[in-house]
Write a protein that holds these residues in place. Structure first.
Motif, mmCIF file in Angstrom:
data_model
loop_
_atom_site.group_PDB
_atom_site.id
_atom_site.type_symbol
_atom_site.label_atom_id
_atom_site.label_comp_id
_atom_site.label_asym_id
_atom_site.label_seq_id
_atom_site.Cartn_x
_atom_site.Cartn_y
_atom_site.Cartn_z
ATOM 1 N N SER A 86 0.921 -0.993 0.028
ATOM 2 C CA SER A 86 0.024 -0.025 0.067
ATOM 3 C C SER A 86 0.776 1.186 -0.001
ATOM 4 N N PRO A 87 0.663 2.139 -1.023
ATOM 5 C CA PRO A 87 1.313 3.472 -1.135
ATOM 6 C C PRO A 87 0.702 4.442 0.017
ATOM 7 N N LEU A 88 -0.293 3.974 0.610
ATOM 8 C CA LEU A 88 -1.062 4.967 1.750
ATOM 9 C C LEU A 88 -0.117 5.546 2.592
ATOM 10 N N PRO A 89 0.815 4.648 3.242
ATOM 11 C CA PRO A 89 1.529 5.193 4.253
ATOM 12 C C PRO A 89 2.543 6.453 3.855
ATOM 13 N N ILE A 90 3.206 6.368 2.750
ATOM 14 C CA ILE A 90 4.215 7.269 2.155
ATOM 15 C C ILE A 90 3.191 8.479 1.829
ATOM 16 N N CYS A 91 2.117 8.331 1.111
ATOM 17 C CA CYS A 91 1.163 9.359 0.831
ATOM 18 C C CYS A 91 0.995 10.285 1.891
ATOM 19 N N LYS A 92 0.744 9.695 3.074
ATOM 20 C CA LYS A 92 0.228 10.382 4.172
ATOM 21 C C LYS A 92 1.523 11.204 4.747
ATOM 22 N N ASP A 93 2.731 10.750 4.626
ATOM 23 C CA ASP A 93 3.879 11.186 5.158
ATOM 24 C C ASP A 93 4.277 12.304 4.157
ATOM 25 N N ILE A 178 -7.214 10.116 -1.806
ATOM 26 C CA ILE A 178 -7.048 10.949 -3.236
ATOM 27 C C ILE A 178 -6.020 10.355 -4.233
ATOM 28 N N ALA A 179 -4.635 10.644 -3.710
ATOM 29 C CA ALA A 179 -3.482 10.600 -4.151
ATOM 30 C C ALA A 179 -3.275 9.137 -4.821
ATOM 31 N N GLU A 180 -3.722 8.109 -3.716
ATOM 32 C CA GLU A 180 -3.366 6.805 -4.109
ATOM 33 C C GLU A 180 -4.440 6.334 -4.908
ATOM 34 N N GLN A 181 -5.624 6.851 -5.138
ATOM 35 C CA GLN A 181 -6.687 6.496 -6.289
ATOM 36 C C GLN A 181 -6.063 6.977 -7.443
ATOM 37 N N ILE A 182 -5.919 8.234 -7.383
ATOM 38 C CA ILE A 182 -5.159 8.731 -8.895
ATOM 39 C C ILE A 182 -4.069 7.808 -9.284
ATOM 40 N N VAL A 183 -3.136 7.307 -8.530
ATOM 41 C CA VAL A 183 -2.010 6.728 -9.144
ATOM 42 C C VAL A 183 -2.601 5.330 -9.357
ATOM 43 N N PHE A 184 -3.472 4.563 -8.733
ATOM 44 C CA PHE A 184 -3.888 3.344 -9.081
ATOM 45 C C PHE A 184 -4.846 3.395 -10.227
#
Length: 195
Positions: A86-93, A178-184
């Protein structure tokens, strides 16, 4: 005088100078700012400024270098294995980091900003992410992946910039999703078409 008091005084002076430069950069470009103007604004003498920086450009470079050291550490703290799940943790950071440094990011990404800052940001992300993303997304067409990557990085910078400019109304968690969804959503562009 103890080293601790000296360090505290140095930090306080640098903080004042950074706040003053930030204020001035909201109004004008770096080329229009003088050491005298900055020193007068923060109520220190020019000699004190020169104890810390050679000139305004050196100060800006040091500020940017400090930001990039922190960003480098942030990216290094996330493994490929973690990003694959999941890229979510880095997105949050990333959003948390932008929020913490919001005034500087708004300036560097804004109309009086520094295009070198944007390019340097893209290069730092490329160093940390390009190879990892290729491994994660396994594109069949590497040229298509290069376009995808360029689009995503520019989109990320635009997304961060808009979020900061609109007062960070959405939470860090919302923006990370939002960022994660756009990437995927863009992943299909680089996947092989099945015959």
């Amino acid at each position: 005088m103890t080293s601790e008091k000296t360090d505290r005084r140095v930090r306080k002076t640098r903080k004042l100078l950074i706040e003053g430069l930030t204020q001035l950069l909201k109004e004008k470009s770096i080329n229009e700012i003088s050491v005298r103007e900055l020193s007068d604004l923060v109520d220190i003498n020019r000699g004190t400024f020169y104890l810390h920086y050679k000139d305004i450009f050196d100060m800006l470079t040091q500020i940017e270098n400090d930001l990039f050291k922190e960003l480098d550490t942030l990216f290094s703290s996330h493994s490929v294995k973690e990003l694959k799940s999941s890229p979510l943790p880095i997105c949050k950071d990333i959003f948390r980091f932008a929020q913490t440094n919001s005034e500087l990011f708004q300036i560097f990404l804004g109309p009086n900003g520094d295009s070198a800052f944007v390019n340097r940001t893209k290069e730092l992300v490329r160093q940390h992410c390009y190879h990892n993303w290729q491994m994660i997304f396994s594109p069949c067409d590497t040229s298509r992946f290069a376009y995808f990557y360029s689009f995503i990085i520019s989109g990320w910078i635009g997304l961060l910039s808009d979020w900061l400019d609109t007062g960070m109304q959405e939470s860090i968690d919302e923006m990370a999703h939002i960022a994660e969804q756009i990437v995927f959503s863009g992943i299909d562009f680089i996947k092989c078409e099945k015959a």
